[in-house]
Design an enzyme around this catalytic site. Structure first.
Site, PDB file in Angstrom:
ATOM      1  N   ASP A   1       5.838   2.500   2.324  1.00 58.73           N
ATOM      2  CA  ASP A   1       5.048   1.287   2.514  1.00 58.73           C
ATOM      3  C   ASP A   1       4.227   1.482   3.781  1.00 58.73           C
ATOM      4  O   ASP A   1       4.761   1.480   4.894  1.00 58.73           O
ATOM      5  CB  ASP A   1       5.983   0.080   2.651  1.00 58.73           C
ATOM      6  N   HIS A   2       2.891   1.636   3.620  1.00 54.36           N
ATOM      7  CA  HIS A   2       2.038   1.961   4.759  1.00 54.36           C
ATOM      8  C   HIS A   2       1.924   0.813   5.753  1.00 54.36           C
ATOM      9  O   HIS A   2       1.434   0.996   6.872  1.00 54.36           O
ATOM     10  CB  HIS A   2       0.644   2.368   4.261  1.00 54.36           C
ATOM     11  N   ARG A   3       2.365  -0.383   5.391  1.00 52.92           N
ATOM     12  CA  ARG A   3       2.389  -1.490   6.345  1.00 52.92           C
ATOM     13  C   ARG A   3       3.499  -1.300   7.372  1.00 52.92           C
ATOM     14  O   ARG A   3       3.411  -1.796   8.498  1.00 52.92           O
ATOM     15  CB  ARG A   3       2.606  -2.824   5.618  1.00 52.92           C
TER      16      ARG A   3
ATOM     17  N   PRO B   1       0.840  -1.209   0.000  1.00 51.93           N
ATOM     18  CA  PRO B   1       0.000   0.000   0.000  1.00 51.93           C
ATOM     19  C   PRO B   1       0.874   1.259   0.000  1.00 51.93           C
ATOM     20  O   PRO B   1       1.364   1.686   1.041  1.00 51.93           O
ATOM     21  CB  PRO B   1      -0.820  -0.126   1.288  1.00 51.93           C
TER      22      PRO B   1
END
Length: 448
Positions: free
Chosen positions: A420-422, A233
């Site tokens: 990377d939104h994780r 994401p």
């Protein structure tokens, strides 16, 4: 018993290798450490080393062929020893080429002439008008005809009593038969077209129509980038920095390096060549220092955990034939500007020659990609897994800026972070960009 040499896995993403050429032939004596062949992986062209001594008894894969990892390449043993070819391993299925339509057994009929797809048919040719006859045209159509440079008298009207309406003008504008003459006017006398365009033939296809099989590198790039966009994401943050202090310091340091490399006496050779520092060298150094200040950005996704890396290993994108590769500067946070500059130049040179070792383009914890030297003001990059971020560097642009309460000419550069939104959130990305801006706008901090 003969020793079978298989196709080794020479990079972390390699599934097949292309056997470029054999450096030994059947019957040649082989010593341990001899180079047997050149193998093209998805990242580089490497030499295949022998760890056995004896005679090259049999070559199982000809030059130019693609071989799956673990499949037999050749056999080395005692002279006169017989060896059977092992069963080949299945290579990954290649994408199917477009199937051709089955040809009829009958002789083909003459092709019918039809208008090209997507090109509108020319509007009907109007009947000639008698001298003095009033032209029937709506005010909107008249205005549109003037804007498009179309002579209304050349357009057939579809309205009541042959009146020309807006739709008729739009159809005429799209029709090659009634295209406005203004589009074919000769260029002004002072117009100078680029030499590359002037040399092109007037009527010719821009290139030969063909299907070109993808290389190992291009196939890997396609697979990894699809994986990246499909599973990571992405979020994007950008900042605009004042690049003037950076450019001033770079000019001073390069002048100092040139002076140190100059010969002591006129006519004597320089002791060492001058190390020219590039803007990208400063950005790589600043990125490493910013990652040290915000270590949460120096992480990667590991499935059910987040991997915190103890060292900063910054990779940078290098465009090469048929793709790109990201050489890695190990422990970037421990190196000064000159060391980073020298290593960058060496890695980039060998990357373009496809001479990098696997450990030189794997294991990066953060990536920098720079299209500023190509005139791109700003762009968003796709994350290179397993990194949690990639920095896209745009061109330095002169533009009006406000300094105090007055306008001035500034040197501005846009930096865009893909995260990377994780692994990281927007606040972490903002902290990283803030630290990066402080370093680039006060570049002497990188010399401490």
């Amino acid at each position: 018993m003969a020793n079978i040499i298989d196709m080794p896995k020479l990079s972390d993403t390699m599934t097949v290798g292309t056997l470029v050429k054999w450096l030994k032939k059947e019957g040649d004596a082989v010593k341990s450490g001899d180079m047997l062949a050149e193998v093209e992986t998805d990242k580089a062209t490497m030499e295949l080393e022998s760890f056995f001594e004896g005679t090259l008894l049999k070559i199982f894969a000809p030059g130019g062929s693609q071989v799956a990892i673990g499949s037999a390449l050749c056999a080395i043993g005692k002279p006169g020893e017989t060896v059977a070819a092992p069963a080949p391993k299945a290579a990954p299925a290649a994408p199917a080429a477009p199937s051709a339509k089955p040809q009829s057994s009958k002789s083909p009929a003459a092709p019918s002439i039809a208008p090209s797809a997507g090109r509108p048919l020319p509007s009907a040719v109007p009947a000639p008008r008698a001298e003095g006859t009033r032209l029937r045209i709506s005010p909107l159509a008249r205005k549109l005809a003037a804007e498009q440079g179309i002579d209304p008298a050349s357009v057939a009207g579809s309205g009541p009593h042959g009146r020309i309406v807006r739709a008729d003008i739009l159809a005429a504008a799209q029709s090659p038969a009634t295209a406005p003459a203004a589009t074919h006017r000769a260029p002004p006398a002072n117009f100078a077209a680029p030499a590359a365009i002037v040399s092109l033939p007037a009527v010719a296809p821009i290139q030969e129509e063909k299907l070109v099989p993808v290389s190992n590198m291009r196939a890997t790039i396609a697979r990894r980038l699809v994986e990246s966009k499909a599973t990571i994401p992405h979020f994007y943050l950008d900042i605009e920095i004042d690049a003037a202090p950076l450019l001033e310091l770079r000019a001073r340091l390069n002048a100092s390096l040139e002076k140190e490399a100059a010969p002591a006496k006129p006519g004597a050779p320089a002791s060492t060549p001058a190390d020219k520092l590039s803007v990208n060298d400063f950005i790589l150094k600043a990125a490493a220092d910013a990652l040290r200040a915000v270590p949460a950005m120096n992480c990667s996704w590991a499935g059910n955990a987040i991997h915190h890396h103890p060292g900063v290993h910054v990779s940078f994108a290098v465009a090469i034939e048929d793709g790109l590769i990201t050489p890695v500067i190990r422990d970037t946070h421990t190196k000064n500007l000159v060391a980073i500059s020298r290593e960058t130049k060496d890695l980039a040179k060998r990357a373009k020659e496809k001479k990098l070792k696997p450990e030189e383009f794997t294991g990066g914890t953060f990536c920098v990609t720079n299209l500023g030297m190509m005139g791109v003001d700003r762009f968003c990059a796709i994350i290179n897994p397993p990194n949690a971020g990639i920095l896209a560097v745009g061109a330095t642009v002169k533009k009006p800026v406000v300094k105090g309460d007055a306008l001035a000419i500034g040197q501005r550069m846009t930096l865009t972070l893909s995260g990377d939104h994780r692994v990281v959130d927007g606040a972490t990305g903002a902290q990283f960009l803030s630290a990066l801006r402080d370093l680039l706008e006060k570049p002497t901090l990188m010399l401490l």
